[in-house]
Design a protein around this motif. Sequence first.
Motif, PDB file in Angstrom:
ATOM      1  N   LYS A  48      14.844  11.867   1.782  1.00  0.00           N
ATOM      2  CA  LYS A  48      16.119  11.199   2.027  1.00  0.00           C
ATOM      3  C   LYS A  48      16.992  12.039   2.976  1.00  0.00           C
ATOM      4  CE  LYS A  48      19.026  10.805  -1.536  1.00  0.00           C
ATOM      5  NZ  LYS A  48      19.700  11.960  -1.400  1.00  0.00           N
ATOM      6  N   SER A  49      17.090  13.334   2.673  1.00  0.00           N
ATOM      7  CA  SER A  49      17.966  14.177   3.485  1.00  0.00           C
ATOM      8  C   SER A  49      17.465  15.622   3.547  1.00  0.00           C
ATOM      9  CB  SER A  49      19.387  14.142   2.898  1.00  0.00           C
ATOM     10  OG  SER A  49      20.235  14.989   3.629  1.00  0.00           O
ATOM     11  N   PRO A  50      16.546  15.908   4.473  1.00  0.00           N
ATOM     12  CA  PRO A  50      16.039  17.279   4.546  1.00  0.00           C
ATOM     13  C   PRO A  50      17.033  18.238   5.209  1.00  0.00           C
ATOM     14  CG  PRO A  50      14.911  15.882   6.153  1.00  0.00           C
ATOM     15  CD  PRO A  50      15.911  15.013   5.450  1.00  0.00           C
ATOM     16  N   ALA A  51      17.141  19.431   4.631  1.00  0.00           N
ATOM     17  CA  ALA A  51      17.976  20.481   5.217  1.00  0.00           C
ATOM     18  C   ALA A  51      17.055  21.459   5.951  1.00  0.00           C
ATOM     19  CB  ALA A  51      18.748  21.203   4.123  1.00  0.00           C
ATOM     20  N   ALA A  52      17.642  22.344   6.738  1.00  0.00           N
ATOM     21  CA  ALA A  52      16.864  23.395   7.406  1.00  0.00           C
ATOM     22  C   ALA A  52      17.293  24.745   6.840  1.00  0.00           C
ATOM     23  CB  ALA A  52      17.132  23.369   8.907  1.00  0.00           C
ATOM     24  N   VAL A  53      16.328  25.636   6.663  1.00  0.00           N
ATOM     25  CA  VAL A  53      16.611  26.983   6.154  1.00  0.00           C
ATOM     26  C   VAL A  53      15.962  27.990   7.103  1.00  0.00           C
ATOM     27  CG1 VAL A  53      16.219  28.610   4.251  1.00  0.00           C
ATOM     28  CG2 VAL A  53      16.653  26.186   3.745  1.00  0.00           C
ATOM     29  N   HIS A  54      16.754  28.938   7.593  1.00  0.00           N
ATOM     30  CA  HIS A  54      16.179  29.991   8.430  1.00  0.00           C
ATOM     31  C   HIS A  54      16.487  31.360   7.834  1.00  0.00           C
ATOM     32  CE1 HIS A  54      15.883  32.714  12.064  1.00  0.00           C
ATOM     33  NE2 HIS A  54      14.686  32.171  11.966  1.00  0.00           N
TER      34      HIS A  54
END
Length: 334
Positions: free
Chosen positions: A194-200
């Motif tokens: 539904k709503s993917p986030a990004a993590v770095h």
Amino acid sequence: CNMLPTLVVLISLAPASCVFTAQHESLRATSKGTVEHHHHHHHHHYQHDDRQAELLIYRPKARWRGLFSIFSHSLRYLRDNGDRSLPIKMEWTDLPNYTYGKDKKRNLWDDFFLQPYEVMGYKNVTGKEYAEVEEEHKYMKEDLSEGFGTKKGIEISEEKMELGRNLVQQYIRVKPNIQAEVAEFYAKHLSGFKSPAAVHIRLTDKITQSEENFESKADFRKKIEEFMASNGHDAFFLATDSAKVKSYLKKYFGEKCVVYPSTLSTNNSHHGAVHKDLSIRGFKKAKDIVMETLIMASCDAFISTFSSVSNGVRWLGQSKLAKDHHYFLHEHDA
């Protein structure tokens, strides 16, 4: 068919003035991973007459840096020279971490981006004899203070973020084949959420440079859980230069944690910094980081440690993500 959020830079040669409407158009990732447009711009190009223009060529001087540090220097060159109404060419050749051996002469910029002169509307730019080559020199120290970079643990100002995004819109477009690969990866691995986030998470050699980046694996895990819960994200795309963190988070979160098959360094002589490991083919390293950056830039929100890559994600990303960005910080800094 699933929709891929539109990246600012994916609009091929759109006039600078209307790129900010980018997020309102749909870029569709078809099953083949190609990108179709469903909205047509009429092009207006910079006005040029036919006489031979002088060509400005930018060659980074700080060639040993990471790719997105070089990218930030390149943006700076565009900032300082873009209004001279001359065609600009980026020459990312002979970068010791990425183009060595038989790739030494390869211009990495051409692998990933259109040349600024193409975006500016110049069709054919000929001849080195017209070239005014500017190597980066006076910006190096300045870059970390009032420039685009981040000092240890100091976040980039909103003003610099906005300036970088505007420069990207004016001069930078991702190559269609790279764009198609990003769309294909997103369609296959992220579009079901539904709503993917990004993590770095940038660790390895950066720990010595940026104390803020050092947290335990469990701390990162907790912060990712909190970030997802408070913002309603049901998955995240993870990019990290630490093989340990990658396998730990992947194991803990399972299919909610999506990763790109990038090559990480297991060589500890540089604290495991992949961009300094010369046993990994340079072009593969460069492509991995560009792909990961563009995939992160396609997500809905972003949480990161301090690094040039995290700046790159926000400069290149859709506007929603640029606004919804958070840093991992220790409790006592919050």
